[in-house]
Design an enzyme around this catalytic site. Structure first.
Site, short mmCIF file in Angstrom:
data_model
loop_
_atom_site.label_atom_id
_atom_site.label_comp_id
_atom_site.label_asym_id
_atom_site.label_seq_id
_atom_site.Cartn_x
_atom_site.Cartn_y
_atom_site.Cartn_z
N ARG A 23 0.65 -1.62 -0.15
CA ARG A 23 0.11 -0.32 0.30
C ARG A 23 0.86 1.13 -0.36
O ARG A 23 1.67 1.47 1.02
CB ARG A 23 -0.95 -0.11 1.18
CG ARG A 23 -1.97 1.19 0.96
CD ARG A 23 -2.84 1.11 2.55
NE ARG A 23 -3.89 0.09 2.65
CZ ARG A 23 -3.43 -1.14 3.64
NH1 ARG A 23 -3.70 -0.76 4.71
NH2 ARG A 23 -4.81 -2.00 3.68
N ARG A 40 -3.73 2.10 17.15
CA ARG A 40 -4.74 1.98 15.94
C ARG A 40 -4.45 2.68 14.98
O ARG A 40 -4.44 3.57 14.80
CB ARG A 40 -7.04 1.96 16.37
CG ARG A 40 -7.28 0.93 15.62
CD ARG A 40 -7.35 -0.71 15.65
NE ARG A 40 -8.02 -0.85 15.58
CZ ARG A 40 -7.96 -1.70 14.19
NH1 ARG A 40 -7.42 -1.26 12.71
NH2 ARG A 40 -9.41 -2.88 13.45
N LYS A 41 -5.72 2.41 13.61
CA LYS A 41 -5.05 3.31 12.35
C LYS A 41 -6.34 4.35 12.90
O LYS A 41 -6.82 4.07 13.51
CB LYS A 41 -5.62 2.14 11.28
CG LYS A 41 -6.87 2.25 11.22
CD LYS A 41 -7.74 1.66 10.01
CE LYS A 41 -9.41 1.05 9.89
NZ LYS A 41 -9.55 0.49 8.40
N GLY A 49 -16.75 -7.64 0.93
CA GLY A 49 -16.34 -8.79 1.20
C GLY A 49 -17.21 -9.80 2.46
O GLY A 49 -16.96 -10.79 2.96
N CYS A 54 -15.10 -2.78 4.54
CA CYS A 54 -14.11 -1.90 3.44
C CYS A 54 -14.64 -1.29 1.71
O CYS A 54 -13.91 -0.41 2.08
CB CYS A 54 -12.36 -3.15 3.32
SG CYS A 54 -12.03 -3.63 4.25
N GLY A 55 -15.44 -2.17 1.49
CA GLY A 55 -16.18 -1.06 0.51
C GLY A 55 -17.38 -0.50 0.50
O GLY A 55 -18.42 0.40 0.34
#
Length: 614
Positions: A133, A252-253, A518, A523-524
């Site tokens: 990434r 965390r992110k 998914g 994430c989508g």
């Protein structure tokens, strides 16, 4: 080995205007003033790099909590990931020399710490291969970079070596092997890009306005601000090299988005920090309302909330605000339960008013002259969110922006090179990425629009479309089961295929946004979509067995909104729908009719018909 280490520690430092849109980074000298960011008197230093580790900037209390925390926290404490790039160079050299197999790499490095280099091991789908990434602030790349992306993944074949545009205006490589990583990293740094600190517990890609600087309704040009914050979190202010250990050990992110117009192309409502442009009601100064805490995960979906803060839109104010919030989050965020380690949980623990007071106190301690005001009223005059696809005039005389569909955000090696050639020919090499996983070509001469649209890149045999249908042009997907072990269904191929079928089945008088994800991590981003399709269990009658059996399936969300009136669809509209076309398409058609006014398509030529078994 000396060559590897030396190259790994060097980064390109730029001078010149922050508005050089085809370059990803600027060298932004850090100002720490009187801040409480760190003390280097007893800092832990990685002797291989000469740089402090991420752990060095944590308070003793934070370190103690981390040592008692979740397994990832313990892995970060035992060996800091901010210098893991050196290990990657060493591993690569040994693998190339036949002295090491990737399976022999320490497990915590392979599955956790290597993420600090931007590498994510896809151990179940493609063992020994990684997603790589990047960091692409404001989603701006150039033709040379795009060709380099294609070169990087070419060794992994047409199926495994692909490039994905992400929902954060970012780029991800598929198929990368450890032994190839040093050359890729060196090539990125030579092109003023990096993958360092793009994954795990770091600030993720900076999202901004994809038409910044070429937008006739622009309120704030987000390019300089995105670059500045990107430098804050990923450029070492001491060494001038990529990778900043100060922010290399968050709980965390962390996601930051800056909107440049009322369209909110950046989706501020689903970011930890969202900056929403608005004029100060009394002074007339342009600034940002600050919204906080938006995020999506398997356990919780949270829409951002009003922080009761407004700041001016200048670079100093924006960087200082983000820095202050990051410092508080880094030192006080949850280190035990990763499901409760996002910013929203900390804001809720404080209370909004108390958190604002703490942020204001932190900002004042830096003594940079930044003032925090109260949230300002938004413009309520009628406004319709604009399209990014198609041809649109820019405020620059004789120039146009041209947006085109990249189905599911997936680019083959050849398609990367085609995009690069088009950009060189029409845009001086500049390419803009969108959170909808598509591309905008800026600054195209109006006199050459017909020539551009006649290019084979946009012909009948191409996947790219400048004026796609109202359904196919608005599809967003996560990675899906091809590469992600968490995904319960394949998303990209299905999404592209189903959208084409729906275009043949129904007519719509409005754009219909369909997102695919998914798994429940979303994430989508299915909750923001008009129609969101999430992989989920389903059962279907098996004629041979005479009973229902488990099949790939989904749950469907309906009614998400984006823009000024953003809203997340939190609960599924329907569940347990098998993914097979004969089951899914009728459900989607009915939803589109019931909820969005779609009508049956007029009969088409026989070869174009989509047959649905009832």
């Amino acid at each position: 080995m000396v060559h590897f280490k030396t190259t790994a520690l060097n980064a390109i430092l730029l001078s010149g205007s922050a508005l050089l849109s085809a370059t990803a980074f600027m060298n932004s000298p850090a100002k720490f003033g009187g801040s409480q960011l760190f003390s280097t008197t007893d800092a832990e230093v990685d002797t291989r790099t000469g740089k402090p580790t991420g752990n060095a900037f944590l308070s003793e209390e934070t370190k103690e909590r981390a040592l008692k925390g979740n397994p990832i926290e313990k892995a970060k404490q035992s060996k800091c990931g901010t210098s893991l790039f050196v290990d990657v160079y060493e591993y690569a050299a040994k693998i190339r020399a036949g002295e090491l197999d990737w399976k022999e790499v320490e497990k915590a490095d392979l599955d956790t710490r290597i993420k600090y280099v931007g590498m994510l091991h896809r151990n179940k789908r493609t063992p020994g291969q990684f997603l790589l990434r990047l960091k692409v602030p404001n989603g701006i790349v150039n033709a040379d970079q795009m060709r380099f992306y294609a070169d990087c993944v070419e060794p992994y074949g047409d199926e495994g070596g692909v490039i994905d545009i992400t929902t954060r205006q970012n780029i991800q490589f598929r198929g990368v092997r450890i032994e190839d990583a040093p050359d890729i990293i060196d090539g990125l740094h030579a092109r003023n890009q990096t993958s360092f600190q793009s994954a795990l517990d770091n600030v993720r890609n900076m999202v901004g306005n994809p038409i910044a600087g070429i937008d006739d309704k622009e309120l704030v040009d987000t390019r300089e601000l995105c670059n500045a914050i990107n430098d804050l979190v990923s450029l070492d202010p001491v060494t001038g090299t990529r990778g900043n250990p100060i922010w290399g050990n968050l709980p965390r992110k962390f996601n930051i988005a800056i909107s440049g117009s009322r369209d909110d192309f950046a989706h501020t409502d689903i970011n930890d920090i969202g900056l929403v442009p608005v004029v100060h009601a009394e002074t007339g100064e342009m600034g940002f309302n600050v919204v906080l805490g938006g995020y999506m995960s398997i356990k919780r979906i949270a829409e951002s909330i009003d922080s009761k803060m407004w700041i001016p839109s200048d670079r100093n104010s924006v960087v200082t605000l983000c820095e202050a919030i990051l410092r508080i989050f880094r030192d006080e965020g949850n280190r035990k339960d990763r499901q409760k380690a996002r910013l929203m949980w900390l804001v809720e623990e404080y209370g909004v008013d108390e958190f604002k007071a703490e942020v204001t106190k932190e900002i004042e301690s830096y003594d940079r002259g930044v003032n925090v005001d109260v949230t300002q009223p938004l413009d309520t005059t009628p406004f319709e969110r604009r399209k990014l696809h198609g041809v649109h005039k820019q405020p620059q005389e004789g120039k146009c922006r041209v947006g085109f569909l990249v189905p599911s955000g997936r680019l083959s090696q050849n398609e990367c090179r085609i995009v690069a050639d088009i950009a060189d020919k029409y845009t001086d090499g500049e390419i803009r990425l969108t959170v909808e996983q598509n591309i905008v070509l800026p600054n195209v001469d109006e006199s050459r629009i017909d020539e551009l649209m006649a290019e084979p890149a946009f012909g009948e045999d191409s996947r790219f479309k400048i004026n796609p249908g109202k359904i196919e042009g608005n599809v967003v997907t996560c990675t899906g089961a091809q590469f992600c072990s968490l995904a319960m269904i394949e998303t990209k191929a299905n999404a592209e295929d189903v959208a084409k079928d729906l275009e043949k089945l129904v007519d719509c008088d409005r754009e219909i946004r369909i997102h695919w994800t998914g798994c429940p991590n979303s994430c989508g981003q299915v909750q923001v979509a008009d129609i969101g399709i999430m992989g989920a269990p389903a059962r279907k009658m098996d004629p041979e067995k005479g009973k229902p059996v488990a099949v790939p399936g989904c749950k469907i969300f309906v009614g998400g909104r984006i823009g000024e009136d953003a809203h997340l669809a939190m609960e599924p509209y329907v569940t347990g729908i098998p993914l097979a076309k004969e089951d899914l398409l009728p459900v989607l058609v009915q939803i589109m009719k019931d909820e969005f006014g779609a009508t049956d398509k007029a009969p088409a030529a026989e070869e174009d018909l989509v047959v649905i078994d009832e």
